[in-house]
Design a protein around this motif. Sequence first.
Motif: not given
Length: 334
Positions: A109, A137-140, A192-193, A245, A248-249, A254-257
């Motif tokens: 991404k 998509g939204p997926s860790f 999104k990031n 996504d 979620l992000t 949990t998201s690094r961004n």
Amino acid sequence: MTKHFKTFGVIGGGAWGTAIAQMLTRADQDVLIWCREPEISDAINTRHENTGFLPGVALNPALKATSDLADLHLMDALFAVAPAQHTRATLMALKGHIRPGTPVVLCSKGIELKTGEFMTQVLKDELPEAVPAVMSGPSFAIDVAKGLPTAVTFAIEDEALGTELIAAVATPNFRPYLAHDLLGAEIGGAVKNVLAIACGIALGKGLGRSAHAALIARGSAEMTRLALALGAERETLSGLSGLGDLVLTCSSETSRNMSCGMALGKGERLEDILGARNAVTEGVATAPVLKRLAAERGVDMPICDAVADVIEGAISVDEAIQQLLMRPNKAETV
Ligand SMILES: NC(=O)c1ccc[n+]([C@@H]2O[C@H](COP(=O)([O-])OP(=O)(O)OC[C@H]3O[C@@H](n4cnc5c(N)ncnc54)[C@H](O)[C@@H]3O)[C@@H](O)[C@H]2O)c1
Ligand SMILES: O=P(O)(O)OC[C@H](O)CO
């Protein structure tokens, strides 16, 4: 299992590549994952664990790993999961190792910093004989690796081929939805990031959940504006790879961004944040190139631009916030 797809190669042994490989083994596929670090491929082969990038998750012993990209020779389909800035080099190394018409499912991404290209263009440059697909998509990774329910966009031009691929990889808890707008899916995943960094900054600064929600909604408008300017479809940006996504992000540490943004909002230095983690934070490289792209196309993306300015050290977090809040009032349109 279908007749056509029997062997799958996964390019990239980070958290996401490992989760995808694990997901493929659940669909009873024959899977080989390429890891850049020999110690990671050794750990997957002997301990059935990715000790470096996804520690603590027991992997299917059927999953095999290699640190030689040439071992992915003539696989029926490939998943490209190296970080966006390294995708070109990994694809280049596969020249001569794929059959014409082999699907390459792009899962990174981001936008390439030096060229401004999305991953489908990078693939076209390096392996023009491949058939591109985008899975986003939204997926860790941790959720998918554990087998928790997940749904993603699976975009590919050829509907029949897409249907066959999805049949080969889907399980009840991993649901790829067929789509045809590859560019829209890529835009959602990359933008999104950057927006997650903005949301993290707002929460780290203590601006509250109202500001956070406003950033998600106006960020979604920015994402959609860019997509329409580049020729993607509005519907894609309201689907799993866009809004799904983004939500979620922007909502989980949990998201690094998102967590990078939170640390910036709390006053930490970017170099220290990135130096302390063994994981890619894609929005950091994407933000400046996204700012360039939006300017070239005349697309107004003030939130993403502010993130780029903070990342590049052009303005402080406080200045970025002031700049956004002092914008003239306007109509609520995309
Ligand atoms: N982790 C997730 O939950 C998740 C989910 C969806 C998509 N993604 C995307 O997947 C992509 C990969 O992220 P990840 O989370 O698997 O990575 P990661 O942060 O877990 O690991 C970093 C990866 O980068 C690789 N790497 C470092 N330098 C490299 C180089 N010079 N050449 C090739 N590879 C190099 C490492 O080998 C490692 O595989 C990113 O684009 C990310 O946005 C991640
Ligand atoms: O940890 P992040 O911020 O790279 O996000 C991971 C995934 O892209 C979420 O869908």
